[in-house]
Design a protein around this motif. Structure first.
Motif, PDB file in Angstrom:
ATOM      1  N   LEU A  20       0.830  -1.204   0.000  1.00  0.00           N
ATOM      2  CA  LEU A  20       0.000   0.000   0.000  1.00  0.00           C
ATOM      3  C   LEU A  20       0.863   1.254   0.000  1.00  0.00           C
ATOM      4  O   LEU A  20       0.555   2.229  -0.687  1.00  0.00           O
ATOM      5  CB  LEU A  20      -0.939   0.012   1.208  1.00  0.00           C
ATOM      6  CG  LEU A  20      -2.147  -0.909   1.117  1.00  0.00           C
ATOM      7  CD1 LEU A  20      -2.807  -1.069   2.480  1.00  0.00           C
ATOM      8  CD2 LEU A  20      -3.142  -0.397   0.088  1.00  0.00           C
ATOM      9  N   ALA A  21       1.942   1.240   0.746  1.00  0.00           N
ATOM     10  CA  ALA A  21       2.833   2.400   0.800  1.00  0.00           C
ATOM     11  C   ALA A  21       3.496   2.667  -0.548  1.00  0.00           C
ATOM     12  O   ALA A  21       3.867   3.807  -0.842  1.00  0.00           O
ATOM     13  CB  ALA A  21       3.893   2.196   1.878  1.00  0.00           C
ATOM     14  N   ARG A  28      -3.739   4.944  -3.296  1.00  0.00           N
ATOM     15  CA  ARG A  28      -3.776   4.432  -1.919  1.00  0.00           C
ATOM     16  C   ARG A  28      -5.039   4.921  -1.208  1.00  0.00           C
ATOM     17  O   ARG A  28      -5.709   4.158  -0.512  1.00  0.00           O
ATOM     18  CB  ARG A  28      -2.518   4.862  -1.169  1.00  0.00           C
ATOM     19  CG  ARG A  28      -2.432   4.298   0.230  1.00  0.00           C
ATOM     20  CD  ARG A  28      -1.098   4.522   0.930  1.00  0.00           C
ATOM     21  NE  ARG A  28      -0.603   5.880   0.840  1.00  0.00           N
ATOM     22  CZ  ARG A  28       0.454   6.256   0.110  1.00  0.00           C
ATOM     23  NH1 ARG A  28       1.126   5.367  -0.606  1.00  0.00           N
ATOM     24  NH2 ARG A  28       0.844   7.520   0.089  1.00  0.00           N
ATOM     25  N   ALA A  29      -5.396   6.179  -1.397  1.00  0.00           N
ATOM     26  CA  ALA A  29      -6.569   6.743  -0.732  1.00  0.00           C
ATOM     27  C   ALA A  29      -7.846   6.006  -1.126  1.00  0.00           C
ATOM     28  O   ALA A  29      -8.665   5.661  -0.254  1.00  0.00           O
ATOM     29  CB  ALA A  29      -6.692   8.234  -1.053  1.00  0.00           C
ATOM     30  N   VAL A  30      -8.036   5.741  -2.409  1.00  0.00           N
ATOM     31  CA  VAL A  30      -9.273   5.076  -2.819  1.00  0.00           C
ATOM     32  C   VAL A  30      -9.304   3.624  -2.368  1.00  0.00           C
ATOM     33  O   VAL A  30     -10.374   3.105  -2.015  1.00  0.00           O
ATOM     34  CB  VAL A  30      -9.551   5.212  -4.343  1.00  0.00           C
ATOM     35  CG1 VAL A  30      -9.778   6.661  -4.727  1.00  0.00           C
ATOM     36  CG2 VAL A  30      -8.476   4.588  -5.178  1.00  0.00           C
ATOM     37  N   VAL A  31      -8.152   2.958  -2.344  1.00  0.00           N
ATOM     38  CA  VAL A  31      -8.115   1.574  -1.841  1.00  0.00           C
ATOM     39  C   VAL A  31      -8.469   1.546  -0.360  1.00  0.00           C
ATOM     40  O   VAL A  31      -9.272   0.720   0.071  1.00  0.00           O
ATOM     41  CB  VAL A  31      -6.732   0.923  -2.084  1.00  0.00           C
ATOM     42  CG1 VAL A  31      -6.584  -0.366  -1.288  1.00  0.00           C
ATOM     43  CG2 VAL A  31      -6.514   0.655  -3.554  1.00  0.00           C
ATOM     44  N   VAL A  36     -10.700  -1.062   2.484  1.00  0.00           N
ATOM     45  CA  VAL A  36     -10.418  -1.228   3.906  1.00  0.00           C
ATOM     46  C   VAL A  36     -11.585  -0.730   4.751  1.00  0.00           C
ATOM     47  O   VAL A  36     -12.073  -1.434   5.633  1.00  0.00           O
ATOM     48  CB  VAL A  36      -9.105  -0.516   4.307  1.00  0.00           C
ATOM     49  CG1 VAL A  36      -8.870  -0.603   5.803  1.00  0.00           C
ATOM     50  CG2 VAL A  36      -7.920  -1.112   3.542  1.00  0.00           C
ATOM     51  N   HIS A  37     -12.060   0.482   4.457  1.00  0.00           N
ATOM     52  CA  HIS A  37     -13.144   1.063   5.256  1.00  0.00           C
ATOM     53  C   HIS A  37     -14.532   0.719   4.725  1.00  0.00           C
ATOM     54  O   HIS A  37     -15.529   0.982   5.402  1.00  0.00           O
ATOM     55  CB  HIS A  37     -12.974   2.580   5.352  1.00  0.00           C
ATOM     56  CG  HIS A  37     -11.739   2.963   6.105  1.00  0.00           C
ATOM     57  ND1 HIS A  37     -11.596   2.791   7.455  1.00  0.00           N
ATOM     58  CD2 HIS A  37     -10.570   3.488   5.674  1.00  0.00           C
ATOM     59  CE1 HIS A  37     -10.404   3.196   7.842  1.00  0.00           C
ATOM     60  NE2 HIS A  37      -9.754   3.628   6.785  1.00  0.00           N
ATOM     61  N   GLU A  42     -19.458   5.907  -4.529  1.00  0.00           N
ATOM     62  CA  GLU A  42     -19.977   7.274  -4.526  1.00  0.00           C
ATOM     63  C   GLU A  42     -19.443   8.074  -3.339  1.00  0.00           C
ATOM     64  O   GLU A  42     -19.123   9.253  -3.467  1.00  0.00           O
ATOM     65  CB  GLU A  42     -21.510   7.265  -4.516  1.00  0.00           C
ATOM     66  CG  GLU A  42     -22.147   6.686  -5.763  1.00  0.00           C
ATOM     67  CD  GLU A  42     -22.164   5.157  -5.792  1.00  0.00           C
ATOM     68  OE1 GLU A  42     -22.474   4.599  -6.869  1.00  0.00           O
ATOM     69  OE2 GLU A  42     -21.861   4.516  -4.767  1.00  0.00           O
ATOM     70  N   GLU A  43     -19.340   7.429  -2.186  1.00  0.00           N
ATOM     71  CA  GLU A  43     -18.808   8.110  -1.003  1.00  0.00           C
ATOM     72  C   GLU A  43     -17.306   8.338  -1.117  1.00  0.00           C
ATOM     73  O   GLU A  43     -16.785   9.339  -0.637  1.00  0.00           O
ATOM     74  CB  GLU A  43     -19.138   7.323   0.265  1.00  0.00           C
ATOM     75  CG  GLU A  43     -20.610   7.383   0.627  1.00  0.00           C
ATOM     76  CD  GLU A  43     -20.916   6.677   1.938  1.00  0.00           C
ATOM     77  OE1 GLU A  43     -20.050   6.659   2.841  1.00  0.00           O
ATOM     78  OE2 GLU A  43     -22.031   6.152   2.059  1.00  0.00           O
ATOM     79  N   VAL A  44     -16.612   7.407  -1.759  1.00  0.00           N
ATOM     80  CA  VAL A  44     -15.173   7.584  -2.000  1.00  0.00           C
ATOM     81  C   VAL A  44     -14.973   8.790  -2.915  1.00  0.00           C
ATOM     82  O   VAL A  44     -14.094   9.627  -2.688  1.00  0.00           O
ATOM     83  CB  VAL A  44     -14.540   6.317  -2.607  1.00  0.00           C
ATOM     84  CG1 VAL A  44     -13.089   6.560  -2.987  1.00  0.00           C
ATOM     85  CG2 VAL A  44     -14.643   5.141  -1.644  1.00  0.00           C
TER      86      VAL A  44
END
Length: 109
Positions: A20-21, A28-31, A36-37, A42-44
């Motif tokens: 991921l790093a 990384r943010a969208v993954v 993960v979350h 749509e919320e992403v």
């Protein structure tokens, strides 16, 4: 915690964190938000200020890159081989033990 216990789960967590790093920040943010979350696409998109199509393409590129990172190194490939269904080009991965995803079993830890 499972991280302190060592073994396969801790090794997988470390490999995932490193993979991921290695991703560009936008991927990384969208993954993290989606996979993960568990946020819907749509919320992403709303959280990142990106168009829905952009989120989907970033996720696709990020997942392909993660797959590549985790399967190119033989040490990490062995940790993840049972979870990899297909390579980025759509061909079955040679190291996959099973053609489908399956949950961890007690003996996997």
């Amino acid at each position: 915690t499972w991280r302190r216990s060592g073994g396969v789960l801790a090794d997988r967590a470390t490999a995932l964190e490193r993979a991921l790093a290695a991703l560009p920040e936008d991927q990384r943010a969208v993954v993290l938000l989606s996979d993960v979350h568990g946020l819907p696409y749509e919320e992403v998109a709303a959280a990142t200020g990106s168009a829905l199509g952009t989120v989907k393409s970033r996720l696709s590129r990020a997942r392909a890159k993660l797959r590549q990172i985790l399967t190119d190194d033989p040490a990490t490939a062995e940790l993840f081989d049972r979870f990899v269904r297909m390579r980025g080009d759509g061909t079955p991965a040679e190291t996959a033990r099973s053609p489908v995803w399956r949950p961890l079993e007690a003996g996997d830890a």
